[in-house]
Design an enzyme around this catalytic site. Sequence first.
Site, PDB file in Angstrom:
ATOM      1  N   SER A  57       0.816  -1.212   0.000  1.00 44.71           N
ATOM      2  CA  SER A  57       0.000   0.000   0.000  1.00 44.71           C
ATOM      3  C   SER A  57       0.854   1.268   0.000  1.00 44.71           C
ATOM      4  CB  SER A  57      -0.884  -0.024   1.253  1.00 44.71           C
ATOM      5  OG  SER A  57      -1.228   1.285   1.644  1.00 44.71           O
ATOM      6  N   GLY A  58       0.516   2.192  -0.863  1.00 42.29           N
ATOM      7  CA  GLY A  58       1.224   3.470  -0.889  1.00 42.29           C
ATOM      8  C   GLY A  58       1.016   4.239   0.401  1.00 42.29           C
ATOM      9  N   LEU A  59      -0.222   4.254   0.869  1.00 48.71           N
ATOM     10  CA  LEU A  59      -0.516   4.946   2.126  1.00 48.71           C
ATOM     11  C   LEU A  59       0.313   4.349   3.264  1.00 48.71           C
ATOM     12  CD1 LEU A  59      -2.258   6.835   3.936  1.00 48.71           C
ATOM     13  CD2 LEU A  59      -3.932   4.987   4.071  1.00 48.71           C
ATOM     14  N   ASP A  69       0.886  10.506   2.161  1.00 48.05           N
ATOM     15  CA  ASP A  69       0.597   9.719   0.962  1.00 48.05           C
ATOM     16  C   ASP A  69       0.439  10.670  -0.227  1.00 48.05           C
ATOM     17  OD1 ASP A  69      -0.074   7.637  -0.709  1.00 48.05           O
ATOM     18  OD2 ASP A  69      -2.133   7.433   0.042  1.00 48.05           O
ATOM     19  N   ASP A  96       1.075  -0.721  -5.030  1.00 43.53           N
ATOM     20  CA  ASP A  96       0.296   0.477  -5.285  1.00 43.53           C
ATOM     21  C   ASP A  96       1.258   1.498  -5.889  1.00 43.53           C
ATOM     22  OD1 ASP A  96      -1.039   2.849  -5.099  1.00 43.53           O
ATOM     23  OD2 ASP A  96      -1.420   2.733  -2.940  1.00 43.53           O
ATOM     24  N   ASP A  98       0.653   4.307  -7.280  1.00 44.37           N
ATOM     25  CA  ASP A  98       0.102   5.670  -7.364  1.00 44.37           C
ATOM     26  C   ASP A  98      -0.203   6.013  -8.830  1.00 44.37           C
ATOM     27  OD1 ASP A  98       0.215   5.815  -4.638  1.00 44.37           O
ATOM     28  OD2 ASP A  98       2.156   6.803  -4.568  1.00 44.37           O
ATOM     29  N   GLU A 125      -3.215   4.552 -10.764  1.00 44.31           N
ATOM     30  CA  GLU A 125      -4.519   5.212 -10.697  1.00 44.31           C
ATOM     31  C   GLU A 125      -4.548   6.416 -11.633  1.00 44.31           C
ATOM     32  OE1 GLU A 125      -3.710   5.591  -6.468  1.00 44.31           O
ATOM     33  OE2 GLU A 125      -4.190   7.729  -6.563  1.00 44.31           O
ATOM     34  N   LYS A 131       0.174  12.562  -6.355  1.00 43.22           N
ATOM     35  CA  LYS A 131      -1.180  12.105  -6.043  1.00 43.22           C
ATOM     36  C   LYS A 131      -1.623  12.556  -4.647  1.00 43.22           C
ATOM     37  CE  LYS A 131      -2.098   9.111  -3.594  1.00 43.22           C
ATOM     38  NZ  LYS A 131      -2.164   7.650  -3.559  1.00 43.22           N
ATOM     39  N   ASN A 133      -4.285  11.079  -1.500  1.00 48.84           N
ATOM     40  CA  ASN A 133      -5.025   9.885  -1.106  1.00 48.84           C
ATOM     41  C   ASN A 133      -6.503  10.038  -1.454  1.00 48.84           C
ATOM     42  OD1 ASN A 133      -6.684   8.239   1.091  1.00 48.84           O
ATOM     43  ND2 ASN A 133      -4.701   7.244   0.804  1.00 48.84           N
ATOM     44  N   SER A 134      -7.097   8.942  -1.891  1.00 46.37           N
ATOM     45  CA  SER A 134      -8.473   8.989  -2.390  1.00 46.37           C
ATOM     46  C   SER A 134      -9.494   9.402  -1.335  1.00 46.37           C
ATOM     47  CB  SER A 134      -8.867   7.621  -2.938  1.00 46.37           C
ATOM     48  OG  SER A 134      -7.941   7.234  -3.930  1.00 46.37           O
ATOM     49  N   ARG A 169      -6.419   1.573 -12.132  1.00 49.19           N
ATOM     50  CA  ARG A 169      -7.358   1.926 -11.056  1.00 49.19           C
ATOM     51  C   ARG A 169      -8.204   3.119 -11.478  1.00 49.19           C
ATOM     52  NH1 ARG A 169      -5.267   3.038  -4.919  1.00 49.19           N
ATOM     53  NH2 ARG A 169      -6.537   4.866  -4.435  1.00 49.19           N
ATOM     54  N   HIS A 200     -12.516   1.924  -7.525  1.00 46.60           N
ATOM     55  CA  HIS A 200     -12.426   2.407  -6.147  1.00 46.60           C
ATOM     56  C   HIS A 200     -13.649   3.247  -5.802  1.00 46.60           C
ATOM     57  CE1 HIS A 200     -10.519   2.727  -2.438  1.00 46.60           C
ATOM     58  NE2 HIS A 200      -9.616   3.680  -2.660  1.00 46.60           N
TER      59      HIS A 200
END
Length: 553
Positions: A57-59, A69, A96, A98, A125, A131, A133-134, A169, A200
Amino acid sequence: MQGAIHRNQGEQPRTPTKTEQLRAMLASKDLEFLMEAHNGLSAKIVEEAGFKGIWASGLSMSAALGVRDNNEASWTQIMDVLEFMADATTVPILVDGDTGWGNFNNMRRAVTKLCQRGVAGICIEDKLFPKTNSFLGEGQPLADIDEFSGKIKAGKDSQLDDSFSIVARLEAFIAGRGLAEALRRAEAYHAAGADALLVHSKLSTAEEIEAFAAEWGGRCPLVIVPTKYFRTPTDDFRKVGISVAIWANHNMRAAITAMRDTSRQIFREESLAGVDGNMVKVKEVFELTGNDELAEAEKKYLPQQNGKPHAVVLAASRGEQLGVLTEDRPKCMIDVRGKPLLSHLVDTYKSAGIGDVVVVRGYKKDQINLASITTVDNDLYANTGEVASLSCAAGHIHGDCILSYGDILFRQYYLDQLMSSDADITLLVDALWKDRKSDSENWVRDLVKCSKPFSGDFLDDKPVSLSRIGNDLKDVDVDGEWIGVAQLKPQGSDWVRAEIEAMGKDGSLPKACLLDLFARLADKGAEIRVIYVPGQWLDVDDAADIIKAGKFL
Ligand code: SPV
Ligand code: MG
C-alpha cells in the site's frame, strides 16, 4: 495440484513464479484476497497468516516512513522498501504505484525495475502526480484518458516478464464523476492492455462497485478496496464477480494502535514489567527473521568455524551438594579465583583453538551469560539427566566436537592430546584414579575398564580402547576414571546423535547419563579410544572441591 503448473506431458510440475501466481489470482473464478504490508516484516507476517498475495500500500509504506501519501517518498525509496518485502516472502506483491510516478516514461522505467526486484504487478490510478489519497478532499482531478492509456501501454511494453500484471485503477467515483465516466475509462484502459481494473469507491456501501460490476459484465478481472464499505458482507463481492479484494491498510493501522499503547504505557510506568507479557518474545523475532538459517550458514561458511572443532558443555544441573552456594546460580557459575568455574573451562577451550563453545543451560539459566559462548537450554533439567541435556544440543553434535561436563577443570595440554586422536570417539581417562580422594559420602566416579591396563608410560601411544564404563565397576576391574571430556570425530558425532535418537525412542533418554550413552555405543561395537592421563584434573561437587579448584588454578 495446487500451487503447481503442469507443463507438457511428462514434465515435472513446477512452482509458479510470483508473477504467475498474481495473474492466477486475478483470473481466478473465486474471490481472492491481498493483504496490506508496508515493509519486510509485515510482508512476512501476511504470508505467515496464509494470504496468497500482498498489497504494498502506498498509504502504508508512506506512513511507515513517516511521510504523507502524496508521493513524498520518492519512487526509488518505495523500490527499496519493495525489495525488502519481495526478498522476505514467497507470495506475489501487487504494488500500489500511485500514478506511475510521472508520465509514460517514468512508468516504463518503474515497470522494468519492479520486474527486476521481484514484484509481481503494479496498480496505477488515473489521477495526477503528485497524487492525493483517495479519501482526502472532493473532486480530485483525473488524468486525461488517452495520456493514462498510453501509460498503461508503455508499462505493458516494458515488462520483462510476460506474466507481470498491470492493474488500472479507476478514480471516477472518488472524483464524483459517476458510473458513465467510470465505464468510459474502464473501456479505454482495458483496450490499452490493463490486466485488471481496480474500481475504487469511498462510499460506506458497495453500491457504486456493484453497479459498475453489473455493467462491466466480467470483461476483465475486477479488483476492489472495501476500506470504507467494510460492513458489506464479503459474499456480496463474490456474487457480483469480483476477482480480488484488497484489505488495504489494516496492518499499518493495527501497528499504530499497538505501538501507541506500548509506548504510552512504558512512558507512564517507567518500566517494562507491565507490557512484556503482551508482546511476542524476542525469540519469535529471531524466528521470523530466519536466524536458524544464519546459524546453519555460519557453520558452513565462517572461516573460524571451518575445520575448527567446537565444544558442547553440559551445565544444566544445580549442584545440590553445594547448598547455599548454588541457591542463586548453577554450580558452573560459582566463583573460583575471581571468575566463574565455567569461564576457566571456556578459556581452556579457546586457548586450545576450539571455535564455538555451546553450553547447555538449565537451572538458573539466565546466570550463564558469558559473552563468548553459545547457549541452548534444557528447560526440563529438573526431571531429566545428562543425555536429555545433550539432546537439546543435538544440532551442534556434528563434525569434530569436544564433549564435556561444565564443572570440571583440567590441564590445557590434555586437549592437545585429545585432539591429536583420530579415533571416532576418544575419552581422556585418569590412570592415577586411585590417588583421588574425597570425604563426600555421595562420591560418584565414572570408572572404566579398558582393553589394556595403563602401561606405566604416558608416552606409550599404542591404542587402548574402552571395554566397559559405569559407576559401579569393582576396583579389580577398573583401569581408570573418565575425566569428563571426550572427543567426537564426524563419525563419532553421527553415532552419538543416532544413539540419542534411539534412546529417545526406547524411553531411556530422560534419565540417562553420559556413561549410559558410551556404554550403549561400546556394546554396539563402536570403538571408543582411551588416552591415559596422569591426574591433573578435578570436578566440583562439594565445597572442598572449590578450594581444590582454586589451588589447581
Ligand atoms: C493505499 O492503500 O495506499 C490505497 C488504497 O491506495 S486507499 O488508501 O484506499 O486509496
Ligand atoms: Mg495508495
